[in-house]
Write an enzyme that holds these catalytic residues in place. Structure first.
Site, PDB file in Angstrom:
ATOM      1  N   PRO A  76      24.559 102.615  -4.206  1.00 48.53           N
ATOM      2  CA  PRO A  76      25.780 103.032  -3.173  1.00 48.53           C
ATOM      3  C   PRO A  76      25.614 104.212  -2.907  1.00 48.53           C
ATOM      4  CG  PRO A  76      26.570 101.700  -5.772  1.00 48.53           C
ATOM      5  CD  PRO A  76      25.381 102.847  -5.656  1.00 48.53           C
ATOM      6  N   CYS A  77      24.948 105.619  -3.204  1.00 50.04           N
ATOM      7  CA  CYS A  77      24.765 106.124  -3.111  1.00 50.04           C
ATOM      8  C   CYS A  77      24.095 106.572  -1.012  1.00 50.04           C
ATOM      9  CB  CYS A  77      23.458 107.553  -3.180  1.00 50.04           C
ATOM     10  SG  CYS A  77      24.559 107.908  -5.318  1.00 50.04           S
ATOM     11  N   LYS A  78      23.285 105.659  -1.083  1.00 46.48           N
ATOM     12  CA  LYS A  78      21.899 104.975   0.162  1.00 46.48           C
ATOM     13  C   LYS A  78      23.001 104.191   0.898  1.00 46.48           C
ATOM     14  CE  LYS A  78      18.689 103.581  -2.854  1.00 46.48           C
ATOM     15  NZ  LYS A  78      17.422 103.072  -2.918  1.00 46.48           N
TER      16      LYS A  78
END
Lengths: 180, 375
Positions: free
Chosen positions: A77-79
């Site tokens: 999700p960060c990416k």
């Protein structure tokens, strides 16, 4: 008598205006799922290195509205949110909004560098391999972001990924820039 | 079958009741670093306040006989009525097992699991009366397990974790399945040999210890688990205790896929005795006379147990969030069996794993803002 009327009207006007502005702030923050602080505290300072070895301190951004984002290369999700962070940086960077992403990867400088290249990221990406800053900011899940006002105080906490260049987000940054 | 239906209904109920809690999946794991191959007991611990359901289909092929570390040919043992030979000798076995598992994490450190299965065994036999396939099917024993993580060096992204496993194997598997298709009519309706029974008939404690290490992009670890068999079942025998040690290393080579390699060691004991019914009726003895020799090596309770080591290669995929699939192939590297008994040939297992966050899950509500920073 006129002076009394003047002060009375001013007082009533402020009584109406202040809640509206507070509500407005709460509304734009709420749309983005921002948790506002009960007591505004100064954001913990840090000095971290970029992948090129340049040292950057949070104090360098005093006077600007800052989005600090904690991420890791192993966090999908960060990416997913990195491209929208780049876009909002390109849109609002010149208007006083700073974006800082802190990677908590342990000794994965090359991989972070690869992501910077792949996503064409131009905002500062800092490395926190010792996890010290992560702990200072009490990060328990990724991605987590903080909003910092131009006064250097924490204005919001955001758990999870966001579309940072959405209209709601732009409204949120606009509010953040006005907050003192 | 009732238990199977019950588990299926329970899974369906939880899935439907959790559908309202549409997970906010834009949040990474709360305690990453705990990835384990799904075929290892205790692998696949859900996130806190989340369910996970696992269904897997396993095919195990056993081919040829082995006594100790030496391979034996069927003709060494029979079929023959001569002294020292057996009237029936196994040649190979195909075993299919469907396994269902459910787990829930109550805290960051404690999860409870339930696992059950349904097995179908077909053993190819050669006998003095001709060749035939011995068949059994039914529920396996059901395992209730708790896993408690008592050490970790970091809650969000631990590099080292240690957990203890404790549980109970509930005797849901039958131990009195009878032969239905023996070429000799008189043998039909007789108790099948010990190894063809899907259950143990005993309530068995399960104990284990798990070490997990993460060094991105690798996960590695060791999992030791033992099923102790202390009491006798209602047929007055017990299976041997089991000890398993799994060593694994996993490498993430793609955002949605990782490969794994395992060494799976297992030691298990023989049966304590033949079943009471068999002893009384001579079910597994020549001429159906319990004072006579064993009809097949499968009947002798001492022809079970041994030590083996398998190598397993696997691939795990996460095509979309909350869904994981894994494929594993196991091949034997070493087998020392209390024989003669059938030896392992290979094992194939396909697992599908579903994560179901509840409204209490952090992936649904996010993390709480820290009080220490004024929130």
């Amino acid at each position: 008598m006129n002076a009394i009327k003047y002060y009375l009207l001013t007082f009533i006007f402020l009584q109406i205006l202040i809640p509206i502005s507070v509500l407005g702030h709460e509304d734009s923050f709420a749309k983005m799922g921002v948790v506002s602080p009960k007591n505004e505290k100064i954001a913990p300072n840090f000095i971290l290195e970029t992948v090129t070895g340049e040292k950057i301190s949070l104090k360098d951004f005093k006077g600007k509205a800052v989005l600090i984002n904690f991420w890791a290369t192993w966090c999908q999700p960060c990416k997913n949110e990195l491209p929208s962070m780049q876009r909002i940086y390109e849109i609002l960077g010149s208007e006083g909004v700073e974006v800082i992403a802190i990677s908590i990867d342990r000794n994965k400088k090359e991989r972070v560098e690869q992501y910077i290249k792949n996503y064409n990221l131009t905002f500062p990406i800092l490395l926190d391999p010792s996890q010290k800053v992560r702990k200072d900011y009490f990060i328990l899940g990724l991605p987590t972001s903080y909003l910092i006002g131009s006064d250097g105080k924490l204005k919001g906490f955001i758990s999870g990924a966001r579309e940072w260049d959405s209209n709601d987000s732009k409204e949120m940054f606009s509010t953040l820039m006005r907050l003192q | 079958m009732k238990l199977f239906k019950f588990i299926f209904s329970a899974v369906l109920f939880i899935l439907l009741s959790s559908s309202a809690a549409t997970a906010y999946i834009g949040l990474c794991c709360a305690h990453c670093g705990g990835n384990m191959p799904l075929n290892i007991m205790g692998g696949g611990i859900p996130e806190t306040h989340e369910y996970r359901f696992k269904i897997s289909e396993m095919y195990m092929s056993m081919d040829g006989l082995r006594d100790g570390t030496d391979e034996k040919s069927t003709s060494d043992l029979g079929p023959s009525t001569a002294a020292g030979k057996f009237r029936g000798v196994p040649k190979s076995m195909d075993s299919y097992m469907t396994m269902l598992g459910g787990a829930y994490s109550f805290t960051d450190n404690f999860a409870a699991m339930i696992m059950g299965g349904y097995v179908r065994n077909t053993m190819s036999m050669t006998t003095t009366a001709g060749d035939y396939d011995m068949f059994s099917q039914g529920l396996t024993d059901t395992k209730l397990i708790g896993k408690y993580r008592f050490y970790h060096d970091d809650n969000l992204a631990p590099t080292k974790q240690l957990s203890v496993v404790g549980g109970l194997a509930v005797p849901t598997g039958r131990i009195t399945i009878k032969n239905t298709n023996h070429p000799t009519k008189t043998m039909r309706g007789k108790l099948l040999p010990l190894g063809m029974q899907p259950g143990s008939g005993t309530w068995d404690p399960i104990l284990g210890l798990t070490f997990q290490k993460s060094a991105d992009p690798f996960w590695m670890g060791a999992n030791f688990i033992t099923t102790q068999r202390w009491g006798l079942n209602d047929q007055d025998y017990k299976k041997g205790s089991e000890y398993a040690l799994d060593l694994y290393v996993m490498r993430q080579f793609n955002e949605k896929a990782l490969a794994s390699f395992q060494l799976n060691g297992k030691a298990w004991g023989d049966y304590s005795d033949e079943p009471k019914t068999g002893k009384e009726n001579g079910d597994c003895h020549a001429m159906l006379n319990s004072t006579r020799e064993w009809m097949t090596p499968l009947c002798d309770p001492t022809n079970y147990g041994g030590v083996n080591l398998h190598a397993t290669v696997g691939m795990q995929f996460q095509p979309v969030p909350l869904h994981v699939a894994e494929l594993n192939l196991s091949l034997p590297l070493y087998q020392n069996l209390n024989g003669p008994q059938l030896q392992s040939d290979f094992m194939l297992r396909l697992t599908y794993y579903l994560e179901v966050p509840t409204k209490k899950s952090r992936r649904y509500k996010g993390f709480s803002a820290p009080k220490q920073l004024g929130f």
